[in-house]
Write a protein that holds these residues in place. Structure first.
Motif, PDB file in Angstrom:
ATOM      1  N   PRO A 110       0.441   5.720   0.188  1.00  0.00           N
ATOM      2  CA  PRO A 110      -0.313   5.758   1.442  1.00  0.00           C
ATOM      3  C   PRO A 110       0.570   5.290   2.591  1.00  0.00           C
ATOM      4  O   PRO A 110       1.529   4.540   2.389  1.00  0.00           O
ATOM      5  CB  PRO A 110      -1.452   4.766   1.197  1.00  0.00           C
ATOM      6  N   LYS A 111       0.261   5.733   3.777  1.00  0.00           N
ATOM      7  CA  LYS A 111       0.927   5.229   4.978  1.00  0.00           C
ATOM      8  C   LYS A 111       0.233   3.927   5.332  1.00  0.00           C
ATOM      9  O   LYS A 111      -0.945   3.901   5.670  1.00  0.00           O
ATOM     10  CB  LYS A 111       0.795   6.255   6.117  1.00  0.00           C
ATOM     11  N   SER A 147      -0.934   0.767   7.327  1.00  0.00           N
ATOM     12  CA  SER A 147      -1.293   0.632   8.747  1.00  0.00           C
ATOM     13  C   SER A 147      -0.615  -0.533   9.453  1.00  0.00           C
ATOM     14  O   SER A 147      -0.715  -0.655  10.663  1.00  0.00           O
ATOM     15  CB  SER A 147      -2.813   0.475   8.882  1.00  0.00           C
ATOM     16  N   GLU A 188      -6.583   1.527   3.557  1.00  0.00           N
ATOM     17  CA  GLU A 188      -5.832   2.673   3.029  1.00  0.00           C
ATOM     18  C   GLU A 188      -5.223   2.358   1.662  1.00  0.00           C
ATOM     19  O   GLU A 188      -5.150   3.221   0.787  1.00  0.00           O
ATOM     20  CB  GLU A 188      -4.755   3.134   4.023  1.00  0.00           C
ATOM     21  N   THR A 219      -8.204   2.075  -1.178  1.00  0.00           N
ATOM     22  CA  THR A 219      -8.658   3.399  -1.601  1.00  0.00           C
ATOM     23  C   THR A 219      -7.617   4.067  -2.488  1.00  0.00           C
ATOM     24  O   THR A 219      -7.939   4.627  -3.536  1.00  0.00           O
ATOM     25  CB  THR A 219      -8.952   4.283  -0.368  1.00  0.00           C
ATOM     26  N   TRP A 220      -6.368   4.005  -2.066  1.00  0.00           N
ATOM     27  CA  TRP A 220      -5.282   4.642  -2.814  1.00  0.00           C
ATOM     28  C   TRP A 220      -5.090   3.981  -4.176  1.00  0.00           C
ATOM     29  O   TRP A 220      -4.958   4.670  -5.183  1.00  0.00           O
ATOM     30  CB  TRP A 220      -3.995   4.598  -1.979  1.00  0.00           C
TER      31      TRP A 220
END
Length: 173
Positions: free
Chosen positions: A28-29, A31, A93, A96-97
């Motif tokens: 994931p990117k 944040s 993020e 979730t990932w």
């Protein structure tokens, strides 16, 4: 009748090992770019009163059923790197990932004097090199996949949040 479960276990093992080796999963990117951006206070991720053996067994069963890698996060609430790892993995993020790719269970190891039967079960019998120590386990075979990188995140505070996500992606399937 035993051949079907055995074939399924072999297929799961092959897919998990291939996933870990290929690193085809995009991380994931993240944040944030710096841990100073994490929400404070940092979490205390380890339940000191938990029944570690039962928690790991339940998480392993869930991982096996969902065809995910099991992450056994060994650490202590006194450990800054452990708390940074937990806070980073709690970013929306990342949360979730991680949930999509892994089954995560935390195990309190106290001051390296508690629940050490868990890493010993996977061949980690010498003193842990530091915490957090992540055991990446194939739930179908109950084999440790990262014997040489168990302590890779023990210095998490000196990694970038994105580097942490990238490291986890190498094990995702």
């Amino acid at each position: 009748m035993r051949q079907v479960p055995m074939l399924a276990a072999l297929a799961l093992t092959a897919s998990l090992v291939a996933g870990a080796a290929s690193a085809a999963v995009t991380p994931p990117k993240v944040s944030i770019t710096d841990y100073a951006q994490l929400k404070t206070p940092l979490p205390y991720p380890y339940d000191e009163a938990a029944k570690a053996d039962a928690d790991v067994a339940k998480a392993k069963a869930r991982a096996k059923a969902a065809h995910k890698i099991l992450i056994i996060d060994l650490g202590g609430n006194w450990c800054g790197d452990c708390r940074i790892l937990a806070a980073t993995m709690d970013l929306p993020e990342m949360k979730t990932w991680v949930a999509r790719h892994f089954e995560l269970v935390t195990v309190d190891v106290g001051r390296f004097d508690k629940n050490l039967q868990i890493p010993a079960r996977y061949g980690v019998t010498s003193r842990l090199e530091g915490v957090p120590a992540l055991l990446m386990v194939d739930p179908a075979t109950d084999k440790l996949l990262n014997k040489d990188t168990v302590a890779s995140l023990a210095d998490a505070r000196h990694m970038s949040p994105q580097a942490l996500a990238d490291w986890l992606a190498t094990w995702a399937n």
